[in-house]
Design a protein around this motif. Structure first.
Motif, PDB file in Angstrom:
ATOM      1  N   PRO A 187      59.590  17.832  43.542  1.00 17.25           N
ATOM      2  CA  PRO A 187      59.752  16.377  43.458  1.00 17.25           C
ATOM      3  C   PRO A 187      60.617  15.824  44.585  1.00 17.25           C
ATOM      4  O   PRO A 187      61.641  16.400  44.951  1.00 17.25           O
ATOM      5  CB  PRO A 187      60.459  16.198  42.113  1.00 17.25           C
ATOM      6  N   ILE A 188      60.187  14.704  45.127  1.00 21.42           N
ATOM      7  CA  ILE A 188      60.988  13.971  46.100  1.00 21.42           C
ATOM      8  C   ILE A 188      61.297  12.593  45.520  1.00 21.42           C
ATOM      9  O   ILE A 188      60.400  11.890  45.057  1.00 21.42           O
ATOM     10  CB  ILE A 188      60.248  13.808  47.441  1.00 21.42           C
TER      11      ILE A 188
ATOM     12  N   THR B 258      52.687  21.600  44.491  1.00 18.06           N
ATOM     13  CA  THR B 258      52.370  20.377  45.219  1.00 18.06           C
ATOM     14  C   THR B 258      53.644  19.546  45.363  1.00 18.06           C
ATOM     15  O   THR B 258      54.475  19.517  44.459  1.00 18.06           O
ATOM     16  CB  THR B 258      51.302  19.560  44.458  1.00 18.06           C
ATOM     17  N   VAL B 259      53.764  18.886  46.482  1.00 21.73           N
ATOM     18  CA  VAL B 259      54.895  17.982  46.694  1.00 21.73           C
ATOM     19  C   VAL B 259      54.479  16.581  46.253  1.00 21.73           C
ATOM     20  O   VAL B 259      53.407  16.094  46.624  1.00 21.73           O
ATOM     21  CB  VAL B 259      55.328  17.959  48.179  1.00 21.73           C
TER      22      VAL B 259
ATOM     23  N   ASN C 170      55.297  14.674  57.181  1.00 21.39           N
ATOM     24  CA  ASN C 170      56.551  15.382  57.443  1.00 21.39           C
ATOM     25  C   ASN C 170      57.044  16.265  56.308  1.00 21.39           C
ATOM     26  O   ASN C 170      57.851  17.165  56.538  1.00 21.39           O
ATOM     27  CB  ASN C 170      57.636  14.369  57.811  1.00 21.39           C
ATOM     28  N   LYS C 171      56.572  15.992  55.091  1.00 20.84           N
ATOM     29  CA  LYS C 171      57.022  16.780  53.935  1.00 20.84           C
ATOM     30  C   LYS C 171      55.851  17.404  53.171  1.00 20.84           C
ATOM     31  O   LYS C 171      56.037  17.949  52.087  1.00 20.84           O
ATOM     32  CB  LYS C 171      57.819  15.885  52.970  1.00 20.84           C
ATOM     33  N   GLN C 172      54.627  17.286  53.736  1.00 21.19           N
ATOM     34  CA  GLN C 172      53.421  17.818  53.098  1.00 21.19           C
ATOM     35  C   GLN C 172      53.239  17.262  51.681  1.00 21.19           C
ATOM     36  O   GLN C 172      52.772  17.942  50.764  1.00 21.19           O
ATOM     37  CB  GLN C 172      53.437  19.356  53.059  1.00 21.19           C
ATOM     38  N   CYS C 173      53.637  16.017  51.505  1.00 17.64           N
ATOM     39  CA  CYS C 173      53.550  15.356  50.192  1.00 17.64           C
ATOM     40  C   CYS C 173      52.123  14.877  49.945  1.00 17.64           C
ATOM     41  O   CYS C 173      51.561  14.137  50.752  1.00 17.64           O
ATOM     42  CB  CYS C 173      54.524  14.184  50.155  1.00 17.64           C
ATOM     43  N   LYS C 174      51.543  15.279  48.815  1.00 23.93           N
ATOM     44  CA  LYS C 174      50.145  14.948  48.522  1.00 23.93           C
ATOM     45  C   LYS C 174      49.979  13.962  47.359  1.00 23.93           C
ATOM     46  O   LYS C 174      48.892  13.439  47.151  1.00 23.93           O
ATOM     47  CB  LYS C 174      49.382  16.235  48.170  1.00 23.93           C
ATOM     48  N   VAL C 175      51.056  13.751  46.582  1.00 27.81           N
ATOM     49  CA  VAL C 175      50.920  12.929  45.374  1.00 27.81           C
ATOM     50  C   VAL C 175      52.040  11.897  45.311  1.00 27.81           C
ATOM     51  O   VAL C 175      53.205  12.217  45.565  1.00 27.81           O
ATOM     52  CB  VAL C 175      50.971  13.789  44.091  1.00 27.81           C
TER      53      VAL C 175
END
Length: 273
Positions: free
Chosen positions: A63-64, A29-30, A181-186
């Motif tokens: 992680p972003i 997950t991202v 844009n980054k498929q970030c879910k959390v």
């Protein structure tokens, strides 16, 4: 490694949105944490969030680290009793570069699909007009929803500017942009960020019918009641030019036994067994 279980035994979970653990157990997950560049160095209060990203990555997730090139111009009212001073653009840019270099010392940027990434929200706000923002973002979040946030309620008597009041919308859109844009879910962050974070999950739901999740860490308090990360000289910084290695070392060595046990769980990678 199960991220949520790891964070729980370390005492690093304050709030968690229902469904978050299932999302994280379904594969990579991202997730992201935002850092506003209010200085040219992060301090040990920020180290809690850095450790969160480290554990997130060690659990196999991506992680972003979002640097607030745009939000740093606005100022987050969360946990603040008065209006922040706005930074000049040149100072902000210098701070951004310094903080990015610090983050690169902690996270792995060359480990394949879950390599860490640093983004700057100024990149998507620089061409976003005010009229477009209030139409495309402000339209989806009601005033009553925004007024209910603790970061706003606590400032109603002393006063809060429209600039800081709108911060939760800006952070909410950050989450939406990363989701798209980054498929970030959390989104991860300190417990004082809960209101801003759920504004993002709500915006994603209302704007896109999407589902996003949240985890926050507790704010650290010292056993004697004094503020964590503060000394008579001020903050304990991660930059050796601001806090010498000797003073940095002494801060941890001078911790009480009660605090030391807590700090070892939070600030080291020592395993439970």
């Amino acid at each position: 490694m199960n991220f949520i279980e790891e964070m729980k035994w370390r005492g690093m979970i304050h709030d968690i949105m229902p469904g978050t653990e299932d999302q994280l157990n379904n594969g990579m997950t991202v997730g992201y944490i935002g850092f506003d560049p209010t200085a040219d160095s992060l301090h040990i209060g920020s180290l809690v969030q850095i450790m969160t990203l480290i554990h997130f990555q060690r659990a196999g997730h991506k992680p972003i680290a979002l640097l607030g090139g745009a939000t740093g111009m606005v100022g987050d009212p969360s946990g603040k009793s008065q209006e922040r001073n706005l930074l000049k653009k040149k100072e902000l840019e210098s701070n951004l570069l310094a903080v990015k270099k610090q983050l690169e010392k902690f996270l792995d940027f060359t480990c394949g699909e879950n390599s860490a990434e640093v983004v700057n929200n100024y990149d998507w706000y620089k061409s976003f007009s005010f009229l477009d923002f209030i139409r495309d973002v402000g339209k989806h979040i009601t005033l009553s929803y925004m007024l209910a946030k603790d970061s706003v309620k606590s400032r109603m008597e002393t006063g809060i500017s429209f600039t800081e009041f709108s911060y939760q919308l800006v952070q909410g859109y950050d989450f939406y942009w990363l989701y798209k844009n980054k498929q970030c879910k959390v989104q991860l962050g300190g417990s004082d960020q809960w209101g801003n974070i759920v504004c993002g999950t709500e915006f994603i739901r209302r704007k896109d019918g999407g589902e996003a999740f949240a985890v926050t860490t507790p704010l650290i308090q010292k056993a004697d009641g004094t503020k964590f990360g503060k000394t008579e000289e001020g903050n304990i910084w991660l930059d050796s030019k601001r806090t010498t290695p000797y003073k940095f070392y002494q801060y941890w060595i001078n911790s009480s036994d009660i605090d030391a046990e807590k700090y070892i769980k939070i600030f080291t990678l020592k395993p439970q067994n």
